[in-house]
Design an enzyme around this catalytic site. Structure first.
Site, PDB file in Angstrom:
ATOM      1  N   GLN A   1       7.720   0.849  18.056  1.00 45.89           N
ATOM      2  CA  GLN A   1       7.775   0.218  16.750  1.00 45.89           C
ATOM      3  C   GLN A   1       6.625   0.707  15.860  1.00 45.89           C
ATOM      4  OE1 GLN A   1       9.974  -2.164  15.752  1.00 45.89           O
ATOM      5  NE2 GLN A   1      11.023  -2.381  17.697  1.00 45.89           N
TER       6      GLN A   1
ATOM      7  N   HIS B   1       6.549   6.635  14.858  1.00 41.85           N
ATOM      8  CA  HIS B   1       6.248   5.536  15.779  1.00 41.85           C
ATOM      9  C   HIS B   1       7.447   4.611  15.908  1.00 41.85           C
ATOM     10  CE1 HIS B   1       1.570   5.420  15.406  1.00 41.85           C
ATOM     11  NE2 HIS B   1       1.966   6.168  16.399  1.00 41.85           N
TER      12      HIS B   1
ATOM     13  N   TRP C   1       0.832  -1.214   0.000  1.00 45.95           N
ATOM     14  CA  TRP C   1       0.000   0.000   0.000  1.00 45.95           C
ATOM     15  C   TRP C   1       0.862   1.259   0.000  1.00 45.95           C
ATOM     16  CZ3 TRP C   1       0.005   3.717   3.883  1.00 45.95           C
ATOM     17  CH2 TRP C   1       0.604   3.369   5.080  1.00 45.95           C
TER      18      TRP C   1
ATOM     19  N   HIS D   1       8.606   1.157   6.608  1.00 46.84           N
ATOM     20  CA  HIS D   1       9.084   2.081   5.574  1.00 46.84           C
ATOM     21  C   HIS D   1       8.916   3.440   6.226  1.00 46.84           C
ATOM     22  CE1 HIS D   1       9.306   3.805   1.373  1.00 46.84           C
ATOM     23  NE2 HIS D   1       8.836   4.831   2.077  1.00 46.84           N
ATOM     24  N   LEU D   2       9.977   4.243   6.287  1.00 42.68           N
ATOM     25  CA  LEU D   2       9.911   5.446   7.123  1.00 42.68           C
ATOM     26  C   LEU D   2       8.745   6.362   6.740  1.00 42.68           C
ATOM     27  CD1 LEU D   2      11.712   6.611   9.496  1.00 42.68           C
ATOM     28  CD2 LEU D   2      12.292   8.377   7.835  1.00 42.68           C
ATOM     29  N   HIS D   3       7.954   6.720   7.734  1.00 41.92           N
ATOM     30  CA  HIS D   3       6.843   7.649   7.537  1.00 41.92           C
ATOM     31  C   HIS D   3       6.676   8.476   8.803  1.00 41.92           C
ATOM     32  CE1 HIS D   3       5.142   3.854   9.141  1.00 41.92           C
ATOM     33  NE2 HIS D   3       4.387   4.659   9.856  1.00 41.92           N
ATOM     34  N   VAL D   4       6.116   9.658   8.624  1.00 40.18           N
ATOM     35  CA  VAL D   4       5.964  10.596   9.740  1.00 40.18           C
ATOM     36  C   VAL D   4       4.484  10.940   9.883  1.00 40.18           C
ATOM     37  CG1 VAL D   4       6.614  12.881  10.614  1.00 40.18           C
ATOM     38  CG2 VAL D   4       8.274  11.539   9.280  1.00 40.18           C
TER      39      VAL D   4
HETATM   40  N1  GTA Z   1      -3.505   6.619   3.571  1.00 41.00           N
HETATM   41  O1  GTA Z   1      -3.703   2.123   2.887  1.00 41.00           O
HETATM   42  C1  GTA Z   1      -3.451   3.049   3.645  1.00 41.00           C
HETATM   43  C2  GTA Z   1      -2.989   2.865   4.982  1.00 41.00           C
HETATM   44  N2  GTA Z   1      -2.707   1.777   5.746  1.00 41.00           N
HETATM   45  C3  GTA Z   1      -2.812   0.401   5.366  1.00 41.00           C
HETATM   46  C4  GTA Z   1      -2.275   2.203   6.948  1.00 41.00           C
HETATM   47  N3  GTA Z   1      -2.289   3.526   6.979  1.00 41.00           N
HETATM   48  C5  GTA Z   1      -2.721   3.986   5.779  1.00 41.00           C
HETATM   49  N4  GTA Z   1      -2.882   5.242   5.315  1.00 41.00           N
HETATM   50  C6  GTA Z   1      -3.322   5.414   4.052  1.00 41.00           C
HETATM   51  N5  GTA Z   1      -3.583   4.332   3.249  1.00 41.00           N
HETATM   52  O2  GTA Z   1      -1.489   5.720  10.890  1.00 41.00           O
HETATM   53  C7  GTA Z   1      -1.853   4.384   8.064  1.00 41.00           C
HETATM   54  C8  GTA Z   1      -2.311   3.930   9.439  1.00 41.00           C
HETATM   55  C9  GTA Z   1      -1.209   4.457  10.363  1.00 41.00           C
HETATM   56  C10 GTA Z   1      -0.006   4.557   9.442  1.00 41.00           C
HETATM   57  C11 GTA Z   1       1.043   3.535   9.760  1.00 41.00           C
HETATM   58  O3  GTA Z   1      -0.461   4.292   8.124  1.00 41.00           O
HETATM   59  O4  GTA Z   1      -3.587   4.438   9.765  1.00 41.00           O
HETATM   60  P1  GTA Z   1       2.506   2.810  11.765  1.00 41.00           P
HETATM   61  O5  GTA Z   1       3.347   2.028  10.831  1.00 41.00           O
HETATM   62  O6  GTA Z   1       3.199   3.573  12.817  1.00 41.00           O
HETATM   63  O7  GTA Z   1       1.455   1.782  12.315  1.00 41.00           O
HETATM   64  O8  GTA Z   1       1.634   3.854  10.964  1.00 41.00           O
HETATM   65  P2  GTA Z   1       0.286   1.859  13.355  1.00 41.00           P
HETATM   66  O9  GTA Z   1       0.154   3.195  13.959  1.00 41.00           O
HETATM   67  O10 GTA Z   1       0.416   0.694  14.266  1.00 41.00           O
HETATM   68  O11 GTA Z   1      -0.942   1.549  12.449  1.00 41.00           O
HETATM   69  P3  GTA Z   1      -2.426   1.656  12.761  1.00 41.00           P
HETATM   70  O12 GTA Z   1      -3.072   0.909  11.662  1.00 41.00           O
HETATM   71  O13 GTA Z   1      -2.809   3.052  12.953  1.00 41.00           O
HETATM   72  O14 GTA Z   1      -2.660   0.875  14.156  1.00 41.00           O
HETATM   73  C12 GTA Z   1      -2.611   1.492  15.420  1.00 41.00           C
HETATM   74  C13 GTA Z   1      -3.763   1.068  16.262  1.00 41.00           C
HETATM   75  O15 GTA Z   1      -4.796   2.001  16.075  1.00 41.00           O
HETATM   76  C14 GTA Z   1      -4.401  -0.262  15.893  1.00 41.00           C
HETATM   77  O16 GTA Z   1      -3.832  -1.324  16.578  1.00 41.00           O
HETATM   78  C15 GTA Z   1      -5.855  -0.064  16.304  1.00 41.00           C
HETATM   79  O17 GTA Z   1      -6.124  -0.755  17.486  1.00 41.00           O
HETATM   80  C16 GTA Z   1      -5.987   1.430  16.567  1.00 41.00           C
HETATM   81  N6  GTA Z   1      -7.126   2.061  15.926  1.00 41.00           N
HETATM   82  C17 GTA Z   1      -8.006   2.797  16.607  1.00 41.00           C
HETATM   83  N7  GTA Z   1      -8.951   3.295  15.801  1.00 41.00           N
HETATM   84  C18 GTA Z   1      -8.696   2.850  14.574  1.00 41.00           C
HETATM   85  C19 GTA Z   1      -9.346   3.005  13.315  1.00 41.00           C
HETATM   86  N8  GTA Z   1     -10.444   3.726  13.163  1.00 41.00           N
HETATM   87  N9  GTA Z   1      -8.796   2.420  12.239  1.00 41.00           N
HETATM   88  C20 GTA Z   1      -7.680   1.710  12.359  1.00 41.00           C
HETATM   89  N10 GTA Z   1      -7.012   1.501  13.531  1.00 41.00           N
HETATM   90  C21 GTA Z   1      -7.525   2.076  14.634  1.00 41.00           C
END
Ligand code: GTA
Length: 327
Positions: free
Chosen positions: A260, A258, A165, A265-268
């Site tokens: 971990q 974040h 993605w 892949h580095l993102h902010v």
């Molecule tokens: N634009 O396809 C995408 C995409 N994906 C697959 C992920 N992200 C995307 N953005 C776009 N298109 O902020 C975003 C994610 C995240 C970032 C990756 O990329 O929304 P990260 O590598 O530091 O991972 O950031 P992170 O923060 O763990 O990811 P994520 O998915 O946000 O999970 C954190 C926790 O948020 C989850 O465990 C979940 O419990 C919680 N959460 C709470 N509310 C929600 C919600 N509404 N949707 C998803 N997760 C939620």
């Protein structure tokens, strides 16, 4: 969508003016989001279990099957927006629940277009996705630089989520019409786009993601002073782009990485200050300003320091730390 980006923070005149200007930008067609109706793929969804839910956050994470494939569906009620209030008051039906002196409660039935649920579908979902969204006990891990090399790195090289993605965004194969800003420089450039957790309907929960063009930086642990110009570029140009598009100044933003991360892949992350985004706590979020300064004072800071983070009980990485006698 003309009604997007109306703010609810009416506390300061200045900010509400900024929000109004952002709304005008949106009405002029600058907002990238397009809403389109599609076939309801969820009619055949078969629920297996509720992985997590929160009455306060009004969100539910459901595991199930979609046409015989494993799937996770996340449903989240969206905030009530100031710009829809007049229509909510005039166009809804109201059923009285109870009345007592000057107090009364009702069930308000809003018109369908003001009563939406933001829904995210992951399909096919891997076992790792199911675990990621499952409510679990949390453990704080202390990871030294050596632990990273001997425990974490081998694990993430084998067990990470796909980055497809991310590459789709960088290559404009997906979300191209949502891009807010792009710096095409191969070394220090990045793409800024709305995070998929943000529905872009109000600024209160603004959430954008800057994804760097370089594909050789997995996380904070890979950063050295060599990457300071990259981080400064993302920080500076990301803030400028958000000011221009959403009229939100840097003083209203929380900008962090974040550790971990879920995706190596580095993102902010750029979120609105005051919005409690998932993962913005001290055990996970590292402010980009601090990261830059730490690298300026010690080029090897993130290679050598002990870093702290939380892991869920069912996380395979936690098992690796336990096996190594680190917990
Ligand atoms: N634009 O396809 C995408 C995409 N994906 C697959 C992920 N992200 C995307 N953005 C776009 N298109 O902020 C975003 C994610 C995240 C970032 C990756 O990329 O929304 P990260 O590598 O530091 O991972 O950031 P992170 O923060 O763990 O990811 P994520 O998915 O946000 O999970 C954190 C926790 O948020 C989850 O465990 C979940 O419990 C919680 N959460 C709470 N509310 C929600 C919600 N509404 N949707 C998803 N997760 C939620």
């Amino acid at each position: 969508m003309a009604d997007c980006l109306a703010g609810r923070e009416s506390g300061t005149d200045e900010l509400s003016q900024q929000v109004k200007r952002a709304k005008t930008d949106s009405e002029n067609g600058r907002e990238a989001e397009r809403e389109s109706e599609c076939q309801n793929i969820l009619t055949g969804f078969k629920t297996s279990s509720v992985l997590n839910d929160s009455a306060r956050e009004k969100v539910i994470f459901v595991h199930g099957k979609l046409a015989d494939q494993e799937a996770v569906v996340i449903m989240e009620k969206t905030p009530v927006r100031e710009d829809t209030l007049a229509e909510l008051f005039s166009g809804s039906t109201l059923n009285l629940e109870m009345k007592n002196d000057i107090y009364s409660t009702y069930q308000l039935q809003a018109p369908p277009h003001l009563n939406k649920i933001k829904t995210t579908v992951v399909c096919p979902a891997t076992e790792k996705h199911v675990k990621k969204y499952q409510r679990q006990e949390l453990f704080l891990v202390e990871e030294t630089g050596e632990d990273y090399q001997s425990i974490t790195l081998p694990y993430i090289q084998q067990q990470s989520f796909s980055l497809q993605w991310v590459y789709n965004i960088l290559e404009k194969k997906a979300e191209a019409d949502r891009i807010v800003y792009e710096d095409p420089d191969t070394k220090d450039g990045f793409v800024l786009a709305p995070d998929f957790k943000w529905d872009q309907k109000q600024l209160d929960d603004l959430y954008l993601l800057a994804i760097v063009n370089r594909r050789d930086i997995k996380s904070l642990r890979d950063l050295t002073s060599e990457h300071v110009p990259l981080l400064q570029n993302v920080f500076q140009k990301g803030k400028e782009a958000i000011l221009q598009r959403y009229k939100l100044p840097a003083s209203k933003l929380r900008v962090y990485l974040h550790y971990q991360p879920s995706y190596y892949h580095l993102h902010v992350h750029f979120t609105k200050l005051g919005f409690e985004a998932p993962g913005c706590g001290v055990e996970r979020a590292h402010l980009i300003g601090d990261v830059i300064q730490n690298l300026q004072s010690d080029p090897q800071y993130y290679k050598t320091r002990t870093l702290y983070f939380q892991l869920k009980e069912n996380d395979g990485l936690l098992s690796k730390f336990k096996e190594a006698g680190k917990l």
